[in-house]
Enzyme design. Structure first.
Site, PDB file in Angstrom:
ATOM      1  N   CYS A 296      -9.127  54.400   6.948  1.00  7.97           N
ATOM      2  CA  CYS A 296     -10.435  53.772   6.799  1.00  7.97           C
ATOM      3  C   CYS A 296     -11.515  54.765   6.384  1.00  7.97           C
ATOM      4  O   CYS A 296     -11.761  55.756   7.078  1.00  7.97           O
ATOM      5  CB  CYS A 296     -10.861  53.097   8.111  1.00  7.97           C
ATOM      6  SG  CYS A 296     -12.451  52.241   7.977  1.00  7.97           S
TER       7      CYS A 296
ATOM      8  N   ARG B 284     -15.482  54.683   8.642  1.00  8.27           N
ATOM      9  CA  ARG B 284     -15.497  54.993  10.072  1.00  8.27           C
ATOM     10  C   ARG B 284     -16.816  55.542  10.626  1.00  8.27           C
ATOM     11  O   ARG B 284     -16.974  55.635  11.840  1.00  8.27           O
ATOM     12  CB  ARG B 284     -14.359  55.951  10.426  1.00  8.27           C
ATOM     13  CG  ARG B 284     -12.984  55.327  10.356  1.00  8.27           C
ATOM     14  CD  ARG B 284     -11.902  56.347  10.721  1.00  8.27           C
ATOM     15  NE  ARG B 284     -11.405  57.035   9.545  1.00  8.27           N
ATOM     16  CZ  ARG B 284     -10.582  58.088   9.623  1.00  8.27           C
ATOM     17  NH1 ARG B 284     -10.223  58.591  10.790  1.00  8.27           N
ATOM     18  NH2 ARG B 284     -10.145  58.655   8.511  1.00  8.27           N
TER      19      ARG B 284
ATOM     20  N   TRP C  29     -17.706  45.156   6.184  1.00  9.63           N
ATOM     21  CA  TRP C  29     -18.114  44.641   4.873  1.00  9.63           C
ATOM     22  C   TRP C  29     -17.162  45.249   3.835  1.00  9.63           C
ATOM     23  O   TRP C  29     -16.402  46.165   4.142  1.00  9.63           O
ATOM     24  CB  TRP C  29     -19.575  44.972   4.571  1.00  9.63           C
ATOM     25  CG  TRP C  29     -19.962  46.400   4.768  1.00  9.63           C
ATOM     26  CD1 TRP C  29     -19.703  47.454   3.934  1.00  9.63           C
ATOM     27  CD2 TRP C  29     -20.672  46.931   5.900  1.00  9.63           C
ATOM     28  NE1 TRP C  29     -20.195  48.611   4.470  1.00  9.63           N
ATOM     29  CE2 TRP C  29     -20.805  48.311   5.668  1.00  9.63           C
ATOM     30  CE3 TRP C  29     -21.211  46.384   7.071  1.00  9.63           C
ATOM     31  CZ2 TRP C  29     -21.443  49.157   6.573  1.00  9.63           C
ATOM     32  CZ3 TRP C  29     -21.840  47.226   7.983  1.00  9.63           C
ATOM     33  CH2 TRP C  29     -21.958  48.587   7.716  1.00  9.63           C
TER      34      TRP C  29
ATOM     35  N   GLU D 185     -12.418  47.309  -3.678  1.00 11.60           N
ATOM     36  CA  GLU D 185     -11.337  46.487  -3.117  1.00 11.60           C
ATOM     37  C   GLU D 185     -11.198  45.189  -3.912  1.00 11.60           C
ATOM     38  O   GLU D 185     -10.093  44.709  -4.183  1.00 11.60           O
ATOM     39  CB  GLU D 185     -11.607  46.139  -1.659  1.00 11.60           C
ATOM     40  CG  GLU D 185     -11.713  47.335  -0.724  1.00 11.60           C
ATOM     41  CD  GLU D 185     -11.994  46.895   0.680  1.00 11.60           C
ATOM     42  OE1 GLU D 185     -11.058  46.414   1.345  1.00 11.60           O
ATOM     43  OE2 GLU D 185     -13.133  47.024   1.135  1.00 11.60           O
TER      44      GLU D 185
END
Ligand code: HEM
Ligand SMILES: N/C(=N/c1cccc(CO[C@@H]2CCNC2)c1)c1cccs1
Length: 357
Positions: A67, A70, A233, A238
């Protein structure tokens, strides 16, 4: 027996971490460990307090090596849904999570945590588009073909558009799973337009505003929460560089290139790269115009750099999965590309779990 001891050791490791980080005094820690030891001896497991549960969910995010988002781990909102026992109550709780976290576009990172055994959500994400194999090719999201078939076998029927929102599929114990249509009030979608290329809307692209991952397991102190859907979000790439662009997803790059009037006969014109950039520009522009939270991959990388700094200041080493942390476009334009990360897995954390279908 061995399982009891194993559970106690994992509980002790987590509780000691928690008490150290929130600086609770030794006497309270000893007391809590005794309480947990008794509960494990009686029932084979134990119950976390809300504060322990919330801290565990936040640290699990902090430990998520793949991720990039973070930095905000401490601000995760935690909805404790462990008292829920029926599919209908789970559906209601999920509708609440969807509405609460969407927050009319000002997205609030949130997790709902259900009781550690009995509940299972079969969706990969709470909001996702259906996929259908037809004799004239695939309609919708190819990634959803298998799950869409499961939904149809349970009695659900889609309209067969490219953007049919799939139902929630909720299972209690080993009973037949129940499906629930998601109310419009819980759903926010963004139509994709381009800031300067007006023909972009002819591609008729849209995407859902908020990602809610619902198929991962949250592990805290030896307890496995198999239903713990979480949202943040989106990072623009992506949607723009993977969901729309992959050949095995919506595969729109040729159509985008046509709208841009690009020659597609030779790779060396970099038509695919130009199409990718303009598609990602359009995604970021559309979300911003719609007032829906989104982050570009450069800003996200800078935030991740801040996360690295704060973790070093706290004396914690940042672990990561380099190949996941670099963005799928312009990776070498971020600092992440130019450094290494140890891919060490620690708990609390979020893990993949075996699919039920
Ligand atoms: C707040 C905004 C957030 C952003 C922009 C963000 C961004 C991302 C991105 C881009 C990925 C890679 C996804 C992929 O390539 O498919 C990712 C992975 C991940 N994120 Fe975050 N994230 C955010 C919040 C969260 C939250 C709130 C959690 C959990 C509480 C979380 C847990 C994870 C996990 C577990 C993965 C790895 C998923 C896998 O292995 O398939 N993230 N994140
Ligand atoms: N922006 C996000 N992106 C993702 C985070 C985790 C997982 C996913 C989807 O992962 C799929 C499996 C591997 N790639 C696609 C996407 C978030 C979802 C929930 C909170 S933040």
């Amino acid at each position: 027996r061995y399982e009891v001891l194993e559970m106690y050791l994992k509980a002790k490791e987590f509780i000691e971490l928690y008490y150290k980080e929130v600086e609770m005094d030794e006497a309270l820690l000893k007391n809590r460990l005794l309480e947990i030891s008794n509960e494990i001896n009686e029932s084979g497991t134990y119950t976390l307090t809300y504060d322990e549960l919330a801290y565990g969910a936040r640290v699990a995010w902090r430990n998520s090596n793949r991720c990039i988002g973070r930095l905000f781990w401490e601000s995760l909102h935690v909805l404790d849904q462990r008292a829920i026992t029926t599919e209908d109550e789970v559906a209601e709780a999920l509708f609440h999570h969807l509405q609460y976290a969407t927050n009319n576009g000002k997205v609030i990172p949130t997790i709902s945590i259900f009781r550690p055994d009995h509940i299972r959500i079969w969706n990969h994400q709470l909001i996702r588009y259906a996929g259908y194999e037809t004799n004239k090719g695939v309609i919708g999201d190819p990634d959803s073909i298998a799950f869409t078939k499961v939904c149809e076998s349970l009695g659900w029927k889609g309209l067969k558009t490219n953007f049919d929102v799939l139902p929630l599929v909720i299972q209690v114990g080993n009973q037949q799973p129940k499906w629930f249509e998601i109310p419009q009030t819980c759903l926010l979608e963004v139509r994709i337009s381009h800031p300067t290329i007006t023909d972009f809307v002819n591609l008729q692209l849209k995407w859902y505003g908020v990602p809610f991952v619902s198929d991962m397991k949250l592990e805290i102190g030896g307890i496995h929460y198999c239903a713990a859907p979480f949202n943040g979000w989106y990072m623009g790439t992506e949607i723009g560089a993977r969901n729309f662009a992959d050949e095995k997803r919506y595969n729109v790059l040729p159509d985008v290139a046509s709208v841009l009037g690009l020659e597609q006969t030779r790779d060396s014109t970099l038509w695919k790269d130009r199409a990718l950039v303009e598609l990602n520009v359009a995604v970021l522009h559309s979300f911003k115009q719609a007032g829906v939270s989104i982050v570009d991959h450069h800003t996200a990388a800078k935030q991740f750099k801040q996360f690295e700094k704060r973790e070093e200041d706290q004396g914690r080493k940042v672990t990561g999965t380099w190949s996941w942390l670099i963005p799928p476009i312009s990776p070498a334009a971020t600092h992440i590309f130019h450094k290494e990360y140890q891919d060490k897995v620690v708990t609390p954390n979020y893990f993949y779990q075996k699919r039920r279908y």
